[in-house]
Scaffold this active site. Sequence first.
Site, PDB file in Angstrom:
ATOM      1  N   LYS A 112       0.818  -1.220   0.000  1.00  0.00           N
ATOM      2  CA  LYS A 112       0.000   0.000   0.000  1.00  0.00           C
ATOM      3  C   LYS A 112       0.848   1.264   0.000  1.00  0.00           C
ATOM      4  O   LYS A 112       0.366   2.336  -0.335  1.00  0.00           O
ATOM      5  CB  LYS A 112      -0.981  -0.034   1.164  1.00  0.00           C
ATOM      6  CG  LYS A 112      -2.005  -1.152   1.002  1.00  0.00           C
ATOM      7  CD  LYS A 112      -3.027  -1.159   2.109  1.00  0.00           C
ATOM      8  CE  LYS A 112      -4.032  -2.285   1.924  1.00  0.00           C
ATOM      9  NZ  LYS A 112      -3.446  -3.616   2.269  1.00  0.00           N
TER      10      LYS A 112
HETATM   11  C1  LIG Z   1      -4.144  -4.719   1.901  1.00  0.00           C
HETATM   12  C2  LIG Z   1      -3.382  -5.963   1.782  1.00  0.00           C
HETATM   13  C3  LIG Z   1      -3.807  -7.010   0.965  1.00  0.00           C
HETATM   14  C4  LIG Z   1      -5.106  -6.973   0.223  1.00  0.00           C
HETATM   15  O1  LIG Z   1      -5.194  -5.903  -0.648  1.00  0.00           O
HETATM   16  P1  LIG Z   1      -6.527  -5.679  -1.501  1.00  0.00           P
HETATM   17  O2  LIG Z   1      -6.822  -4.233  -1.438  1.00  0.00           O
HETATM   18  O3  LIG Z   1      -7.548  -6.520  -0.904  1.00  0.00           O
HETATM   19  O4  LIG Z   1      -6.192  -6.090  -2.845  1.00  0.00           O
HETATM   20  C5  LIG Z   1      -3.002  -8.111   0.861  1.00  0.00           C
HETATM   21  N1  LIG Z   1      -1.840  -8.216   1.540  1.00  0.00           N
HETATM   22  C6  LIG Z   1      -1.407  -7.235   2.328  1.00  0.00           C
HETATM   23  C7  LIG Z   1      -0.127  -7.407   3.063  1.00  0.00           C
HETATM   24  C8  LIG Z   1      -2.145  -6.078   2.469  1.00  0.00           C
HETATM   25  O5  LIG Z   1      -1.707  -5.101   3.246  1.00  0.00           O
END
Ligand SMILES: *Cc1c(COP(=O)(O)O)cnc(C)c1O
Length: 461
Positions: A112
């Site tokens: 993210k």
């Molecule tokens: C947020 C997150 C996901 C899932 O992301 P999506 O928005 O559902 O695609 C997967 N793995 C990690 C480590 C995350 O922080």
Amino acid sequence: MKYISTRGDAPVLDFEQATLAGLAEDGGLYLPSKLPRLSPDEIRTLQNSDYIHLTVFILQQFTDNRLSDSVLRGLATKAYADFNHPAIAPIKQLDEQIFFMELFHGPTIAFKDFALQFLGQLFQYFLSRNNTRRTIIGATSGDTGSAAIAGLRGLDSVQLFMLHPAGRVSAVQRRQMTTVLDQNICNLAVDGTFDDCQNIVKALFNDPAFRQQHALSAVNSINWARIAIQVVYYFKAALALGAPDRAVNFAVPTGNFGNVLAGYIAKQMGLPIERLIIGSNKNDILTRFFETGRMEKRDVYATLSPSMDIQISSNFERYLFELMQRDHAHLKHCMTQFSQQGRFRIDKSLLKKAQQDFSAYRLDDGQITEEIRSVYRSTGEIIDPHSVIGIAAAKRENHASAPTIVLGTAHPSKFPDAVKAAIGLEAQLPDHLDNLMHKPEKMQNVENDPEEIKRIIQGSR
Ligand SMILES: *Cc1c(COP(=O)(O)O)cnc(C)c1O
């Protein structure tokens, strides 16, 4: 480029307005009125681009050249300055056909950071240019929160309120949020689940007077700019493996559908992606949908991969809108059913189309642990309990025709307990997070009640 809401009843906006708005006023999600399309020749010109150049190029497609090259380059350079790897998103080969793109070299060691470091820069640029301020509220199951805080801390044009479900995020995740002491950051620990947090955010946005009084914005994955920014690493990976002349698959661990949606957009833009392979944990609403055509909400289970412990995949609405060939009425019908009855279904012909775009698999906690062990034995790589679901999904898919790139969404040290249980080893935190466990924390415990959150935001003015 114009941005429209999936539900069709919100004002049409430009990129800047859509970025600052986040959620659309009609409860829908913004997306371009027409997706940009690149020819194989245009894609070929990108083959030797570095990450920053690629970011500038892709963002131009979504901003209609309203932001100049040099502005975008400046924002991208600042956004990725704190990444700990010169390639920003390095790729490792795990076996003959499976590659692993590490999206966890940013400040909070999860994918993210890609979107939120850049989004912070975009907000600051737009808001300071207009001499305005915004209140940003977000809900997090762990990683969005810390990444948003890292992206927005210290910016003078935004005040951030971040809600997380108390006791349901890992200690590392919590500390990455609560040890940031900047004045413009406020952490709220909600007595409830992630979906409760998300519902509070929605309730605040759905109160027009409050929304306007506080100039609310969202940085959750419902923000279109985040999707656009994530498109970049799909291009980077596919180009590295031979695009546009060779097709690839992507395998993506998902809950909220935010990451993999960017892959779908990249494919619509002309990137040769054969299959998008989804991996879910026990919270398998997406996997069930792609198996049956029924979207059906169930209870949220706590799993070894907490950032995917979700039963409402907010970004899925954008894909559904595309799947329905942008039929606002059909989409609204389904979304209304879903919010009233917790379920809807699509017909067989649409399901068939969806199954041509996506494959979907699920892993329970036992399988996650087993897969971490198995990858460690065969490659020596320590993989976190989210990314490993992508690897397992890639293996289950018959991918003989094209290589598969698994998106590594978190550094293993972010989830030390799951890693330790699987292979008996501690994954070391990277140097820049070394003293995380010893820093002071700042947060406020709150009830699962939108009115209480409103009072807190009111009081902070
Ligand atoms: C947020 C997150 C996901 C899932 O992301 P999506 O928005 O559902 O695609 C997967 N793995 C990690 C480590 C995350 O922080």
